[in-house]
Design a protein around this motif. Structure first.
Motif, short mmCIF file in Angstrom:
data_model
loop_
_atom_site.label_atom_id
_atom_site.label_comp_id
_atom_site.label_asym_id
_atom_site.label_seq_id
_atom_site.Cartn_x
_atom_site.Cartn_y
_atom_site.Cartn_z
N ASP A 180 0.83 -1.20 0.00
CA ASP A 180 0.00 0.00 0.00
C ASP A 180 0.87 1.26 0.00
O ASP A 180 2.00 1.23 0.51
CB ASP A 180 -0.88 -0.01 1.26
CG ASP A 180 -2.22 0.68 1.04
OD1 ASP A 180 -2.36 1.42 0.05
OD2 ASP A 180 -3.11 0.47 1.88
N ASP A 181 0.33 2.34 -0.55
CA ASP A 181 1.00 3.64 -0.53
C ASP A 181 2.41 3.55 -1.09
O ASP A 181 3.34 4.19 -0.59
CB ASP A 181 1.05 4.21 0.90
CG ASP A 181 -0.33 4.29 1.52
OD1 ASP A 181 -1.31 4.45 0.76
OD2 ASP A 181 -0.45 4.17 2.74
N PHE A 182 2.57 2.77 -2.15
CA PHE A 182 3.91 2.54 -2.68
C PHE A 182 4.48 3.82 -3.27
O PHE A 182 3.81 4.54 -4.01
CB PHE A 182 3.92 1.43 -3.74
CG PHE A 182 5.30 1.07 -4.17
CD1 PHE A 182 6.10 0.28 -3.36
CD2 PHE A 182 5.83 1.57 -5.35
CE1 PHE A 182 7.40 -0.02 -3.71
CE2 PHE A 182 7.13 1.27 -5.72
CZ PHE A 182 7.92 0.47 -4.90
N LEU A 202 0.21 2.18 -6.21
CA LEU A 202 0.83 3.48 -6.45
C LEU A 202 0.12 4.53 -5.61
O LEU A 202 -1.09 4.74 -5.74
CB LEU A 202 0.72 3.79 -7.95
CG LEU A 202 1.15 5.17 -8.44
CD1 LEU A 202 2.60 5.46 -8.08
CD2 LEU A 202 0.96 5.26 -9.95
N ASP A 203 0.86 5.20 -4.74
CA ASP A 203 0.24 6.11 -3.76
C ASP A 203 -0.51 7.26 -4.42
O ASP A 203 -0.06 7.84 -5.41
CB ASP A 203 1.29 6.67 -2.81
CG ASP A 203 0.63 7.45 -1.67
OD1 ASP A 203 -0.02 6.81 -0.84
OD2 ASP A 203 0.75 8.69 -1.66
N GLN A 204 -1.64 7.60 -3.81
CA GLN A 204 -2.48 8.65 -4.40
C GLN A 204 -1.84 10.03 -4.40
O GLN A 204 -2.22 10.88 -5.20
CB GLN A 204 -3.84 8.70 -3.71
CG GLN A 204 -3.82 8.79 -2.21
CD GLN A 204 -5.25 8.73 -1.67
OE1 GLN A 204 -6.03 9.65 -1.82
NE2 GLN A 204 -5.59 7.63 -1.03
N GLY A 205 -0.84 10.23 -3.57
CA GLY A 205 -0.13 11.51 -3.57
C GLY A 205 0.50 11.81 -4.92
O GLY A 205 0.54 12.97 -5.36
MG MG Z 1 -3.06 5.94 1.86
#
Ligand code: MG
Ligand code: C2E
Ligand code: MG
Ligand code: MG
Length: 278
Positions: A180-182, A202-205
């Motif tokens: 998660d949050d890679f 792939l992290d949403q950031g």
């Molecule tokens: Mg997250």
């Protein structure tokens, strides 16, 4: 005068600290009885094949319905649950609830490939972890291949050695492991290859930076290319616009989740989606 200002900012600072500490104690106490009072619910967010639009999987996301406070988001209580160890009990409930729900969907004839369940690092380190997962699968009758555990990148990278064998055991039984949050952590690539991973999230950031931030777009591109090179599946999180979906799909990312396709929703709402698709 300077002294006065200093005094004021000090007073402000402590007032803030006190509020934070108060909230922490309040939530911690409320959290202790939340399971028995049946205050938790799971929502499910669709994970979509970008080419066909088909729903491939769902991610289970926890919500706490506090009688006075209303719905408390996981970011406010998961850290407290981890610190206090309550996450072990809560995590077992989440796993059971999600697996039972997925089994019901299969029994109703709905087609989907997996249900994703978030797992805190603390859970993986618990000695009962592998047994809990195996027992839950056996008792709910959900095939192992329909379960995907989501583990945060930072956990995997920092404390891999004690948990890696457990993840390997489950992976060997067919359970999917998603990171998660890679991209937000400190993975070293050789280490990644050693882990029993089936998917990078792939992290949403980074997705949020499409199409304005060149750096974010370069990172999206690189993670997608790397997952292909390592033969790992990749899913983009937090896709909110058609532009983002088009960019990601153009880079070779096949699967996505985000508000563009659906917010986290009730099991009934997922059923309506699956009915419309079927
Ligand atoms: Mg997250
Ligand atoms: P996560 O696993 O990375 O989950 C994705 C978060 O992004 C979810 O927030 C989801 O509602 C949100 N999201 C999805 N699509 C979009 C989008 O297009 N735009 C934006 N802005 N946000 C989007 P949520 O449900 O508040 O969960 C936050 C985090 O709490 C999760 O991040 C996960 O780390 C943790 N969490 C949630 N449920 C559980 C659980 O059952 N167990 C554990 N241990 N952690 C959980
Ligand atoms: Mg997740
Ligand atoms: Mg995530």
């Amino acid at each position: 005068r300077a002294k006065e200002e200093g005094g004021n900012s000090y007073a402000f600072y402590t007032a803030e600290m006190t509020a934070a500490a108060f909230e922490h104690v309040f939530l911690e106490n409320a959290l202790r009885g939340a399971l028995e009072r049946d205050e938790f619910r799971l929502l499910y967010q669709p994970q979509i094949d970008l080419e066909s639009g088909r729903l491939l999987g769902v991610e289970a996301l926890l919500r706490w319905h506090h009688p006075e406070e209303g719905v408390i988001p996981p970011m406010r209580f998961i850290p407290i649950a981890e610190q206090t160890g309550l996450i072990l009990e809560i995590g077992r409930w989440v796993l059971r609830c999600a697996c039972a729900q997925a089994r019901r969907w299969l029994d109703q004839g709905f087609e989907f490939d997996w249900v994703g369940v978030n797992v805190a690092g603390r859970q993986v380190h618990d000695r009962e972890f592998v047994g809990d997962v195996e027992r839950t699968l056996a008792e709910t009758g959900l095939p192992a291949s329909c379960l995907e555990l989501e583990i945060s990148e930072n956990f995997v990278m920092r404390r891999a050695d004690s948990g890696v064998e457990k993840l390997q055991t489950l992976h060997a039984k067919g359970v999917g492991i998603a990171i998660d949050d890679f991209g937000t952590g400190y993975s070293c690539l050789s280490h990644l290859k050693r882990l029993p991973i089936s998917r990078l999230k792939l992290d949403q950031g980074f997705v949020r930076g499409i199409p304005d931030e060149q750096d974010d777009m370069a990172i999206c591109d690189a993670v997608i290319a790397m997952s292909r090179a390592l033969s790992l599946a990749v899913i983009a999180e937090g896709v909110e616009t058609e532009d983002q979906a088009a960019f990601l799909s153009g880079k070779g990312c096949r699967v996505a989740q985000g508000f563009l396709f659906g917010r986290p929703m009730s099991p009934e709402a997922i059923e309506r989606l699956l009915e419309a698709a079927g």
